[in-house]
Design an enzyme around this catalytic site. Structure first.
Site, PDB file in Angstrom:
ATOM      1  N   ASP A  59       0.836  -1.204   0.000  1.00 25.83           N
ATOM      2  CA  ASP A  59       0.000   0.000   0.000  1.00 25.83           C
ATOM      3  C   ASP A  59       0.871   1.253   0.000  1.00 25.83           C
ATOM      4  OD1 ASP A  59       0.911  -0.018   2.596  1.00 25.83           O
ATOM      5  OD2 ASP A  59      -1.041   0.342   3.518  1.00 25.83           O
ATOM      6  N   SER A  60       2.198   1.053   0.001  1.00 29.16           N
ATOM      7  CA  SER A  60       3.115   2.170  -0.247  1.00 29.16           C
ATOM      8  C   SER A  60       2.845   2.755  -1.630  1.00 29.16           C
ATOM      9  CB  SER A  60       4.571   1.710  -0.130  1.00 29.16           C
ATOM     10  OG  SER A  60       4.793   0.525  -0.874  1.00 29.16           O
ATOM     11  N   ASP A  98      -1.208  -6.303  -0.233  1.00 33.88           N
ATOM     12  CA  ASP A  98      -1.265  -5.587   1.043  1.00 33.88           C
ATOM     13  C   ASP A  98      -2.701  -5.115   1.289  1.00 33.88           C
ATOM     14  OD1 ASP A  98       0.126  -4.697   3.230  1.00 33.88           O
ATOM     15  OD2 ASP A  98       1.121  -3.028   2.198  1.00 33.88           O
ATOM     16  N   LYS A 128      -1.093  -9.386   3.175  1.00 34.66           N
ATOM     17  CA  LYS A 128      -0.354  -8.855   4.325  1.00 34.66           C
ATOM     18  C   LYS A 128      -1.256  -7.868   5.062  1.00 34.66           C
ATOM     19  CE  LYS A 128       3.140  -5.678   4.057  1.00 34.66           C
ATOM     20  NZ  LYS A 128       2.598  -4.632   4.947  1.00 34.66           N
ATOM     21  N   GLU A 130      -1.204  -5.119   8.681  1.00 34.93           N
ATOM     22  CA  GLU A 130      -0.299  -4.446   9.614  1.00 34.93           C
ATOM     23  C   GLU A 130      -0.769  -4.555  11.062  1.00 34.93           C
ATOM     24  OE1 GLU A 130       0.593  -0.396   8.562  1.00 34.93           O
ATOM     25  OE2 GLU A 130       1.333  -0.955   6.568  1.00 34.93           O
ATOM     26  N   GLU A 198       9.616  -3.900  10.531  1.00 32.97           N
ATOM     27  CA  GLU A 198      10.011  -2.636   9.879  1.00 32.97           C
ATOM     28  C   GLU A 198      10.546  -1.621  10.881  1.00 32.97           C
ATOM     29  OE1 GLU A 198       7.257  -0.903   7.064  1.00 32.97           O
ATOM     30  OE2 GLU A 198       8.419   0.948   6.938  1.00 32.97           O
TER      31      GLU A 198
HETATM   32  O1  KIV Z   1       3.539  -1.132   1.677  1.00 31.62           O
HETATM   33  C1  KIV Z   1       4.718  -1.527   1.657  1.00 31.62           C
HETATM   34  O2  KIV Z   1       5.487  -1.254   0.744  1.00 31.62           O
HETATM   35  C2  KIV Z   1       5.183  -2.339   2.783  1.00 31.62           C
HETATM   36  C3  KIV Z   1       6.622  -2.757   2.799  1.00 31.62           C
HETATM   37  C4  KIV Z   1       7.480  -1.629   3.179  1.00 31.62           C
HETATM   38  C5  KIV Z   1       6.837  -3.929   3.663  1.00 31.62           C
HETATM   39  O3  KIV Z   1       4.435  -2.633   3.656  1.00 31.62           O
END
Ligand code: KIV
Length: 298
Positions: A59-60, A98, A128, A130, A198
């Site tokens: 989600d970056s 994510d 994934k 968080e 992280e």
């Molecule tokens: O969203 C993302 O890019 C991440 C990574 C930094 C692990 O969660």
């Protein structure tokens, strides 16, 4: 407009598609696992060509490609568009999607429904989420029970960075580090197949590692983890500024892109582009007929 068809990347015949058992085997053998983010077809192709093990549609994307100042605005619809494009560019890496902020916290049902969309609509093999607190652990357990592999994420969790006091390293006091360790152990007990650490001190990651039976991927967590992940745009320098201190930059593509577009703009303005080699020809007789026909046009 390009007439080049988008083709699937040919698979390196010697490379097996990555699976959870193969990842577990890598951990057992002490072979470092390589993970990178990707957000579209070209970034997926680059990751695939490099033979990375795991690709995360992070989600970056909210900050790297959509221009937001944090990851919170991105939604499931945005993420699925990106994940489908990445899927088309991959052959062997394991694809992890994510779950964006707001798509899994409300209830187990919401979490499972969102995770299913990543699998069914984008071809992700895992998701994934968080956080290592009770809500994230419960959601991870629910998704695992629904048959979808889950990667956890503790330490700096950007979706809740406001609550964490900003984008900064976590676990720098004994109490904070203990909370991170507890979260990691709880996510492991909930059935996660892997977890991201992280932005935590390397010594803390190192101390937690002997307790982790699942794969641990670090980003700003030192060298003791089973593998590393970096954000595609950070490692290739497709961004303003240097980014977090844990980033190692392998290219300066933003500079190259800026220079390339500026050179193109200059060429157009100075009439250096297009040249004859960039155009299409027409048979002389056809051209003559056309010009005659043009003269008749009213
Ligand atoms: O969203 C993302 O890019 C991440 C990574 C930094 C692990 O969660």
């Amino acid at each position: 407009m390009s007439s080049t068809p988008q083709v699937q990347v040919p698979r390196d015949p010697g490379r097996l598609p990555m699976t959870l058992p193969l990842l577990a085997e890598k951990k057992r053998l002490g072979e470092k696992v390589v993970m990178v983010t990707a957000y579209d077809y070209p970034s997926a192709r680059a990751a695939d060509a490099a033979g990375v093990d795991v690709v995360l549609v992070g989600d970056s994307a909210a900050t790297t490609i959509l221009g937001h100042s944090s990851t919170t605005p991105v939604d499931t619809g945005d993420m699925l568009v990106l994940a489908r494009a990445v899927r088309r560019g991959l052959t062997t890496p394991l694809l992890v999607g994510d779950l964006p902020f707001g798509s899994y916290e409300v209830s187990d049902e919401q979490a499972v429904t969102t995770a299913l969309r990543f699998v069914k609509e984008a071809g992700c093999e895992a998701v994934k989420l968080e956080g290592g607190g009770p809500t994230s652990v419960a959601r991870a357990r629910a998704i695992v029970n629904a048959g979808i592999p889950v990667m956890g994420h503790v330490g700096l969790t950007p979706q809740t960075s406001t609550a964490l006091g900003g984008w900064k390293a976590q676990g720098r006091t004994a109490a904070a580090a203990a909370r991170i360790a507890q979260g990691a152990l709880d996510l492991q007990a909930a059935g996660c197949f892997a977890i991201v650490f992280e932005a935590i001190p390397g010594a803390i990651a190192e101390a937690i590692m002997p307790r982790m039976e699942i794969l641990v991927i670090g980003i700003g967590a030192g060298a003791a983890t089973d593998g590393q992940v970096l954000v595609f745009h950070d490692l290739l320098g497709i961004r303003d500024g240097l980014g977090p201190r844990f980033v190692k930059r392998y290219a300066n593509l933003q500079q190259e892109m800026d220079a390339g577009v500026a050179a193109y703009a200059e060429d157009v303005r100075r009439e250096r582009y297009p040249g004859p080699e960039h155009g299409y020809s027409i048979d002389a007789a056809e051209l003559e007929d056309f010009l005659a026909a043009m003269a008749e046009l009213r």
